[in-house]
Scaffold this motif. Sequence first.
Motif, short mmCIF file in Angstrom:
data_model
loop_
_atom_site.label_atom_id
_atom_site.label_comp_id
_atom_site.label_asym_id
_atom_site.label_seq_id
_atom_site.Cartn_x
_atom_site.Cartn_y
_atom_site.Cartn_z
N GLY A 1 8.50 7.74 -18.98
CA GLY A 1 7.65 8.79 -18.44
C GLY A 1 8.39 10.00 -17.92
N GLN A 2 7.78 10.62 -16.91
CA GLN A 2 8.31 11.86 -16.35
C GLN A 2 9.72 11.68 -15.80
N ASP A 3 9.99 10.53 -15.17
CA ASP A 3 11.34 10.30 -14.64
C ASP A 3 12.39 10.36 -15.74
N LEU A 4 12.10 9.76 -16.89
CA LEU A 4 13.04 9.80 -18.00
C LEU A 4 13.15 11.21 -18.56
N GLN A 5 12.04 11.91 -18.70
CA GLN A 5 12.08 13.27 -19.21
C GLN A 5 12.88 14.18 -18.29
N TRP B 1 9.29 7.31 -3.19
CA TRP B 1 10.47 8.12 -3.51
C TRP B 1 10.06 9.39 -4.24
N SER B 2 10.82 10.46 -4.03
CA SER B 2 10.50 11.75 -4.66
C SER B 2 10.77 11.71 -6.16
N ASN B 3 10.18 12.66 -6.87
CA ASN B 3 10.39 12.78 -8.32
C ASN B 3 11.83 13.14 -8.66
N GLU B 4 12.57 13.63 -7.70
CA GLU B 4 13.94 14.09 -7.96
C GLU B 4 15.00 12.99 -7.88
N GLU C 1 15.29 8.78 2.17
CA GLU C 1 15.73 9.08 0.80
C GLU C 1 17.13 9.70 0.80
N LYS C 2 17.41 10.59 1.73
CA LYS C 2 18.76 11.18 1.82
C LYS C 2 19.80 10.10 2.09
N GLU C 3 19.50 9.22 3.04
CA GLU C 3 20.40 8.12 3.38
C GLU C 3 20.61 7.21 2.17
N THR C 4 19.53 6.91 1.47
CA THR C 4 19.59 6.05 0.29
C THR C 4 20.45 6.69 -0.80
N PHE C 5 20.23 7.97 -1.05
CA PHE C 5 21.00 8.66 -2.08
C PHE C 5 22.49 8.68 -1.71
N ASN C 6 22.81 8.88 -0.44
CA ASN C 6 24.22 8.87 -0.02
C ASN C 6 24.85 7.49 -0.23
N LYS C 7 24.12 6.41 0.06
CA LYS C 7 24.64 5.06 -0.19
C LYS C 7 24.89 4.86 -1.68
N PRO D 1 0.84 -1.20 0.00
CA PRO D 1 0.00 0.00 0.00
C PRO D 1 0.88 1.25 0.00
N PHE D 2 0.36 2.33 -0.54
CA PHE D 2 1.11 3.58 -0.62
C PHE D 2 1.55 4.00 0.78
N ILE D 3 2.80 4.33 0.91
CA ILE D 3 3.34 4.80 2.19
C ILE D 3 3.37 6.31 2.16
N LYS D 4 2.68 6.92 3.12
CA LYS D 4 2.58 8.37 3.18
C LYS D 4 3.97 8.98 3.40
N LYS D 5 4.29 9.98 2.59
CA LYS D 5 5.58 10.63 2.73
C LYS D 5 5.60 11.39 4.05
N SER D 6 6.72 11.27 4.74
CA SER D 6 6.88 11.90 6.04
C SER D 6 8.32 12.34 6.18
N GLU D 7 8.63 12.94 7.30
CA GLU D 7 10.01 13.36 7.57
C GLU D 7 10.92 12.12 7.59
N GLU D 8 10.40 11.01 8.13
CA GLU D 8 11.17 9.77 8.17
C GLU D 8 11.51 9.29 6.76
N ILE D 9 10.56 9.37 5.85
CA ILE D 9 10.79 8.95 4.47
C ILE D 9 11.78 9.89 3.78
N LYS D 10 11.68 11.20 4.05
CA LYS D 10 12.64 12.16 3.48
C LYS D 10 14.06 11.83 3.95
N ASN D 11 14.21 11.50 5.22
CA ASN D 11 15.52 11.13 5.75
C ASN D 11 16.00 9.83 5.13
#
Length: 182
Positions: free
Chosen positions: A176-180, A151-154, A124-130, A112-122
């Motif tokens: 789609g949008q991610d590729l564009q 995950w964010s569009n960015e 994503e930062k951790e994931t991007f750093n890895k 099920p869709f996981i609501k974006k929260s501060e925890e999810i933003k953190n």
Amino acid sequence: MKKILCICFSSTFQRSINFRNISLNQVNRSESYLKYASGKAINSARVLEQLESNCVKCFCPLGEKDFSAFIELAKKDNLKIEYTLIPGNTRECWTLLDRENHTTTELVVSEPFIKKSEEIKNLEKETFNKIKSLILETDAVLLAGSRPAIWSNEIYPKIAEFAIKNEKIFLADYIGQDLQET
């Protein structure tokens, strides 16, 4: 030997199930099935590993409830998995093979869709750093598969930009949008 990083944000438990014939609104009993670690980039990594052993490493987010089972299945194909844990389970894909009618039906079961929260933003930062650390260790990057809504569009364009700025061969296999944006 060149080193390739395969990034898979859509990791999946794949179950391919063989039936003599599939009939709707009835009980259908399978003849056999296979279960394996999957996802677009994981499947590419499997092929690369068969072509040249130890040339590939994978990165994928995995559900915290079943990540160890995914890693065990990946080991059977000699895949090296780096991961980030996400809430819930890893998604599943059931492929139904009907021998008599020569058809294939795919059922993709997402969490099920996981609501974006501060925890999810953190997360994503951790994931991007890895991912950045792993990119620096490789010669080429394959980012393949759809981006789940957690995950964010960015995230995809940022990964592409980092790989290219660090002079890595970059391959994108998504739409789609991610590729564009990439």
